[in-house]
Design a protein around this motif. Sequence first.
Motif, PDB file in Angstrom:
ATOM      1  N   VAL A 111       0.844  -1.206   0.000  1.00  0.00           N
ATOM      2  CA  VAL A 111       0.000   0.000   0.000  1.00  0.00           C
ATOM      3  C   VAL A 111       0.875   1.251   0.000  1.00  0.00           C
ATOM      4  N   TRP A 112       1.904   1.235   0.870  1.00  0.00           N
ATOM      5  CA  TRP A 112       2.801   2.387   0.937  1.00  0.00           C
ATOM      6  C   TRP A 112       3.546   2.578  -0.383  1.00  0.00           C
ATOM      7  N   GLY A 113       3.969   1.477  -1.001  1.00  0.00           N
ATOM      8  CA  GLY A 113       4.663   1.561  -2.287  1.00  0.00           C
ATOM      9  C   GLY A 113       3.783   2.113  -3.383  1.00  0.00           C
ATOM     10  N   PHE A 114       2.478   1.778  -3.333  1.00  0.00           N
ATOM     11  CA  PHE A 114       1.556   2.282  -4.352  1.00  0.00           C
ATOM     12  C   PHE A 114       1.426   3.790  -4.262  1.00  0.00           C
ATOM     13  N   PHE A 115       1.329   4.333  -3.048  1.00  0.00           N
ATOM     14  CA  PHE A 115       1.165   5.774  -2.886  1.00  0.00           C
ATOM     15  C   PHE A 115       2.486   6.528  -3.028  1.00  0.00           C
ATOM     16  N   SER A 116       3.589   5.936  -2.572  1.00  0.00           N
ATOM     17  CA  SER A 116       4.885   6.625  -2.668  1.00  0.00           C
ATOM     18  C   SER A 116       5.523   6.501  -4.045  1.00  0.00           C
ATOM     19  N   GLY A 117       5.109   5.494  -4.820  1.00  0.00           N
ATOM     20  CA  GLY A 117       5.663   5.306  -6.148  1.00  0.00           C
ATOM     21  C   GLY A 117       6.948   4.510  -6.180  1.00  0.00           C
ATOM     22  N   VAL A 118       7.339   3.895  -5.051  1.00  0.00           N
ATOM     23  CA  VAL A 118       8.573   3.108  -4.984  1.00  0.00           C
ATOM     24  C   VAL A 118       8.287   1.811  -4.250  1.00  0.00           C
ATOM     25  N   ARG A 119       8.604   0.691  -4.868  1.00  0.00           N
ATOM     26  CA  ARG A 119       8.435  -0.616  -4.238  1.00  0.00           C
ATOM     27  C   ARG A 119       9.804  -1.293  -4.134  1.00  0.00           C
ATOM     28  N   GLN A 120      10.125  -1.774  -2.961  1.00  0.00           N
ATOM     29  CA  GLN A 120      11.411  -2.421  -2.734  1.00  0.00           C
ATOM     30  C   GLN A 120      11.423  -3.830  -3.325  1.00  0.00           C
ATOM     31  N   ARG A 121      12.557  -4.143  -4.013  1.00  0.00           N
ATOM     32  CA  ARG A 121      12.733  -5.497  -4.534  1.00  0.00           C
ATOM     33  C   ARG A 121      13.770  -6.288  -3.747  1.00  0.00           C
ATOM     34  N   GLY A 122      14.840  -5.598  -3.337  1.00  0.00           N
ATOM     35  CA  GLY A 122      15.871  -6.297  -2.585  1.00  0.00           C
ATOM     36  C   GLY A 122      17.189  -5.551  -2.621  1.00  0.00           C
ATOM     37  N   LEU A 123      18.209  -6.142  -1.961  1.00  0.00           N
ATOM     38  CA  LEU A 123      19.538  -5.553  -1.893  1.00  0.00           C
ATOM     39  C   LEU A 123      20.545  -6.471  -2.583  1.00  0.00           C
ATOM     40  N   GLN A 124      21.436  -5.866  -3.340  1.00  0.00           N
ATOM     41  CA  GLN A 124      22.503  -6.598  -4.014  1.00  0.00           C
ATOM     42  C   GLN A 124      23.838  -6.208  -3.387  1.00  0.00           C
ATOM     43  N   THR A 125      24.580  -7.192  -2.925  1.00  0.00           N
ATOM     44  CA  THR A 125      25.898  -6.972  -2.332  1.00  0.00           C
ATOM     45  C   THR A 125      26.948  -7.581  -3.255  1.00  0.00           C
ATOM     46  N   MET A 126      27.902  -6.756  -3.669  1.00  0.00           N
ATOM     47  CA  MET A 126      28.914  -7.213  -4.625  1.00  0.00           C
ATOM     48  C   MET A 126      30.300  -6.917  -4.086  1.00  0.00           C
ATOM     49  N   GLU A 127      31.174  -7.891  -4.257  1.00  0.00           N
ATOM     50  CA  GLU A 127      32.582  -7.707  -3.898  1.00  0.00           C
ATOM     51  C   GLU A 127      33.429  -7.946  -5.146  1.00  0.00           C
ATOM     52  N   GLU A 128      34.305  -6.962  -5.441  1.00  0.00           N
ATOM     53  CA  GLU A 128      35.221  -7.066  -6.574  1.00  0.00           C
ATOM     54  C   GLU A 128      36.641  -6.879  -6.068  1.00  0.00           C
ATOM     55  N   MET A 129      37.588  -7.577  -6.694  1.00  0.00           N
ATOM     56  CA  MET A 129      38.977  -7.492  -6.248  1.00  0.00           C
ATOM     57  C   MET A 129      39.930  -7.567  -7.443  1.00  0.00           C
TER      58      MET A 129
END
Length: 344
Positions: free
Chosen positions: A164-182
Amino acid sequence: MDFFSEIIGETVVLGIDSLILGFCVKQLSKCKHILNALQTAPILDIDSTLNTEINKYSDHVIPYVVIRGLVKPLGNPIVSNYNNTVTGVIQRLTIKEHVIARTSAGFWSDQTRTIHEVCNATPFVLNNGKYSIEVVDALAAELLDLDVISDKFEPMSPGVIDHVWGFFSGVRQRGLQTMEEMLRDGSYITAIGELSRTNTGALKIQPPRDGLPLYLTTATKSSLLKRLASSRDFLRILLVVFGAVAVLASGRVAYKYLKRRKRRQLEDSLKRQLAAGRKERRAHAREKNLTDVQLCVVCSENPKEIILLPCGHVCLCEDCSENIKDNCPICRERIEARAPAFIT
């Protein structure tokens, strides 16, 4: 209508196009400069002949050089956060947020935002047997090829309130991506930069002082040349496209200006014709054989027809009134207004 209001659209297009065109010209000039420098940059091996080569240059500095070698840390390497068996000399940790955001057009699209990024580095050299070159300020490299050690995506499970909050705010969370590069210990890379020798005799490669970029990449010199040539050709195409837009917009402005100028010339010509017609009709309608008191004080030919305000003198014919704008010819008082006068 003001001329600027007529060309407001063309002016906006021309302004934006000029900014893009200027940026493309700057990038093309930079690309050509790098391409020319890279084409003439010598390819040197890390061996006993390196000191001989550097002695050929003044101040023992080679402005731009291509060197390949094995990465070896000076001291303890950086241990991967997600794989203890992997070590390196440069580590980049990135956390990205994946969301579904509503655009201004009302559509939902996937977007990625970097919410945190940190880089760690330890001093290292390019090694070949008993010979080595220290790499200085590696994080300033314009091209830094890193291996992906870990790339994890943690999806979110939103509840009803989140939907409901995402519908009114216009942003819906999908997830977090954590990346390590070396940049791994033992990697075989190409370093392109300024090679110099210190007072102690140690060799180091660093970002050039003349604005050229430092490259730390797994690609070869020929691959980089092809990539830069492709970028140069693409920028040339952009220059042609945006140059054509600039020419069209400028042509449109010039067309409207000439059209407006022609219209004004026609209006001025019509006004002159009307004024000449009125003058001719006045000449036919004027009385003849008037006394000197009744004649205009300037031309002494036509009758007095105009009253000057605020002084109130009736001393000019309509023809002379058109040429006298400032002061009354009788009392020299400033003319603020004039009106027809009918003398009987």
